[in-house]
Design a protein around this motif. Sequence first.
Motif, PDB file in Angstrom:
ATOM      1  N   ASP A 206       0.853  -1.294   0.002  1.00 47.41           N
ATOM      2  CA  ASP A 206       0.033  -0.032  -0.095  1.00 47.41           C
ATOM      3  C   ASP A 206       0.761   1.350  -0.093  1.00 47.41           C
ATOM      4  O   ASP A 206       0.991   1.931  -0.783  1.00 47.41           O
ATOM      5  N   ARG A 207       1.396   1.577   1.123  1.00 42.83           N
ATOM      6  CA  ARG A 207       2.202   2.678   1.118  1.00 42.83           C
ATOM      7  C   ARG A 207       3.307   2.833   0.295  1.00 42.83           C
ATOM      8  O   ARG A 207       3.454   3.982  -0.520  1.00 42.83           O
ATOM      9  N   ALA A 208       4.465   1.829   0.264  1.00 42.51           N
ATOM     10  CA  ALA A 208       5.415   1.943  -0.732  1.00 42.51           C
ATOM     11  C   ALA A 208       4.858   1.918  -2.096  1.00 42.51           C
ATOM     12  O   ALA A 208       5.369   2.511  -2.969  1.00 42.51           O
ATOM     13  N   ALA A 209       3.716   1.326  -2.413  1.00 34.21           N
ATOM     14  CA  ALA A 209       3.429   1.193  -3.777  1.00 34.21           C
ATOM     15  C   ALA A 209       2.832   2.346  -4.370  1.00 34.21           C
ATOM     16  O   ALA A 209       3.214   2.846  -5.313  1.00 34.21           O
ATOM     17  N   ARG A 210       2.147   3.036  -3.418  1.00 41.12           N
ATOM     18  CA  ARG A 210       1.571   4.421  -3.781  1.00 41.12           C
ATOM     19  C   ARG A 210       2.520   5.386  -4.106  1.00 41.12           C
ATOM     20  O   ARG A 210       2.796   6.072  -5.159  1.00 41.12           O
ATOM     21  N   ALA A 211       3.432   5.354  -3.319  1.00 39.93           N
ATOM     22  CA  ALA A 211       4.885   6.280  -3.519  1.00 39.93           C
ATOM     23  C   ALA A 211       5.621   5.870  -4.788  1.00 39.93           C
ATOM     24  O   ALA A 211       6.008   7.023  -5.434  1.00 39.93           O
ATOM     25  N   ALA A 212       5.830   4.781  -4.969  1.00 39.43           N
ATOM     26  CA  ALA A 212       6.724   4.427  -6.031  1.00 39.43           C
ATOM     27  C   ALA A 212       5.723   4.658  -7.486  1.00 39.43           C
ATOM     28  O   ALA A 212       6.291   5.179  -8.456  1.00 39.43           O
ATOM     29  N   ILE A 213       4.609   4.648  -7.324  1.00 38.48           N
ATOM     30  CA  ILE A 213       3.785   4.705  -8.672  1.00 38.48           C
ATOM     31  C   ILE A 213       3.685   6.338  -8.917  1.00 38.48           C
ATOM     32  O   ILE A 213       4.165   6.874 -10.076  1.00 38.48           O
ATOM     33  N   GLU A 214       3.371   7.201  -7.661  1.00 41.78           N
ATOM     34  CA  GLU A 214       3.562   8.443  -7.686  1.00 41.78           C
ATOM     35  C   GLU A 214       4.682   9.143  -8.384  1.00 41.78           C
ATOM     36  O   GLU A 214       5.048   9.987  -8.979  1.00 41.78           O
ATOM     37  N   ALA A 215       5.927   8.555  -7.814  1.00 42.70           N
ATOM     38  CA  ALA A 215       7.329   9.029  -8.176  1.00 42.70           C
ATOM     39  C   ALA A 215       7.456   8.528  -9.547  1.00 42.70           C
ATOM     40  O   ALA A 215       8.566   9.550 -10.087  1.00 42.70           O
ATOM     41  N   ARG A 216       7.079   7.746 -10.406  1.00 45.07           N
ATOM     42  CA  ARG A 216       7.108   7.518 -11.738  1.00 45.07           C
ATOM     43  C   ARG A 216       6.000   8.335 -12.480  1.00 45.07           C
ATOM     44  O   ARG A 216       5.785   7.824 -13.552  1.00 45.07           O
ATOM     45  N   GLY A 217       5.440   9.148 -11.845  1.00 42.92           N
ATOM     46  CA  GLY A 217       4.519  10.206 -12.683  1.00 42.92           C
ATOM     47  C   GLY A 217       3.005   9.691 -12.620  1.00 42.92           C
ATOM     48  O   GLY A 217       2.177  10.134 -13.455  1.00 42.92           O
TER      49      GLY A 217
END
Length: 444
Positions: free
Chosen positions: A220-231
């Motif tokens: 959840d948390r890491a996945a959201r951050a990773a998706i948003e970091a890639r635009g």
Amino acid sequence: MNGASAPPVAIVGGGLAGIAAALALGEMGRPVTLYEARPRLGGATHSFSRDGLMVDNGQHVFLRCCTAYLGLLARLGAAGHVCVQDRFDVQVLSPAGREGRLRRCRLPGPFHLLPALARYSLLAPADRLRAVRGSYALSRLDPADPALDRMDLDGWLATHGQRGPARRMLWELFALAALNIEMREAAVGAAALVFQTALLGRADAADIGIFVAPLGELHDRAARAAIEARGGEVRLSAKIKAIEPGPAIVVDGTRVEASAVVVAAPHEHAAALVPPDAVPDRDRWSGLGASPIVNVHVIYDRRVTDLAFAAAVDSPVQWVFDKTRVSGLQEGQYLAVSVSAAQRWIDLPTAEIRSVFVTALERLLPAARGARIIDFFVTRERRATIRQGPGSGALRPPATTRWPGLYLAGAWTDTGWPDTMEGAVRSGLNAACLVRRHLTRDAG
């Protein structure tokens, strides 16, 4: 289609398949919006808070051969939140007080488990020899053979001399956990892939990975951050009502154009969303059914075992995990029991489950007999996986549909793997590749 002005790719579903697709497309430079109906990502692999502790809904593990899932962890920056054995090693408990151990040696595959089978004390020498012969026969199967999809594992094992103790003390130990279905109902093809890949192939393939952080931290948390970091963008609590030509999606009553759509929802939800002219045989997906998993959570006032995890035979307990550290418990010990193919337990009241499993744990772990139970609760995943029985392989659809730009993802699709975290991630990566090919072709 102009990539700079094209609308984002819409991904419907925030489980591991949707997360994997979103990350892969982001790394390709494709804008993505991931829609999830729940207020969190992670799908069937998530955490929740209970009395100050973080509780994983299920006791998920992975193996070193799960290369796609390990790649996902690396993309999430979460590789430090898991621990993989240096060498496959499983302690097997029995209520009679006897213990067995299966630990690979340093021989190359497929010989790495032969010494473990030769010394497996829960089986008589004759049964150990039969198990070796059965393993050899299983290694020679082609998991993709359609005929194997129509056979049940129990019958196949019986015809190859795997009866009685060998069935209970060895084959069932791993088949139940891997396929989430009783062996008499499991398809041979899916089982052959599991055993060949994990236990009969590369020597380190079956080394077991466990989580040392709550699943919600990763999925959840890491996945959201990773998706948003890639635009990319993540929209939670967003209910997709329909998929329309374009392609487009209807989100909470509003039509949203998309450059492509990946439906990464469970099969019953996907069947309700995907238009019949895109997938005319979508009604067949109902034949995949669902198989439940029950997790029994027990918190003791003291430590009752030093094992990080163990398997059990001749017991309602199948696998037991020490979740003390992961949950944040400061005193005592938190054990979680994972029960696959849990039709027998799924609808029973918690009090009845408690009366059975507390006694079962005390028989397996003598130190539990003098411990006081601080908390006891049950989590139930009614639709944890598809029912991977005979004929199920033929029902699993490919990722493509008849509509250009509309694709399917999920562990229930035809990934070549059973319904597992690894299968889910592979499906998401495959869907992302298909989207890239579609958009590249349109741009040309």
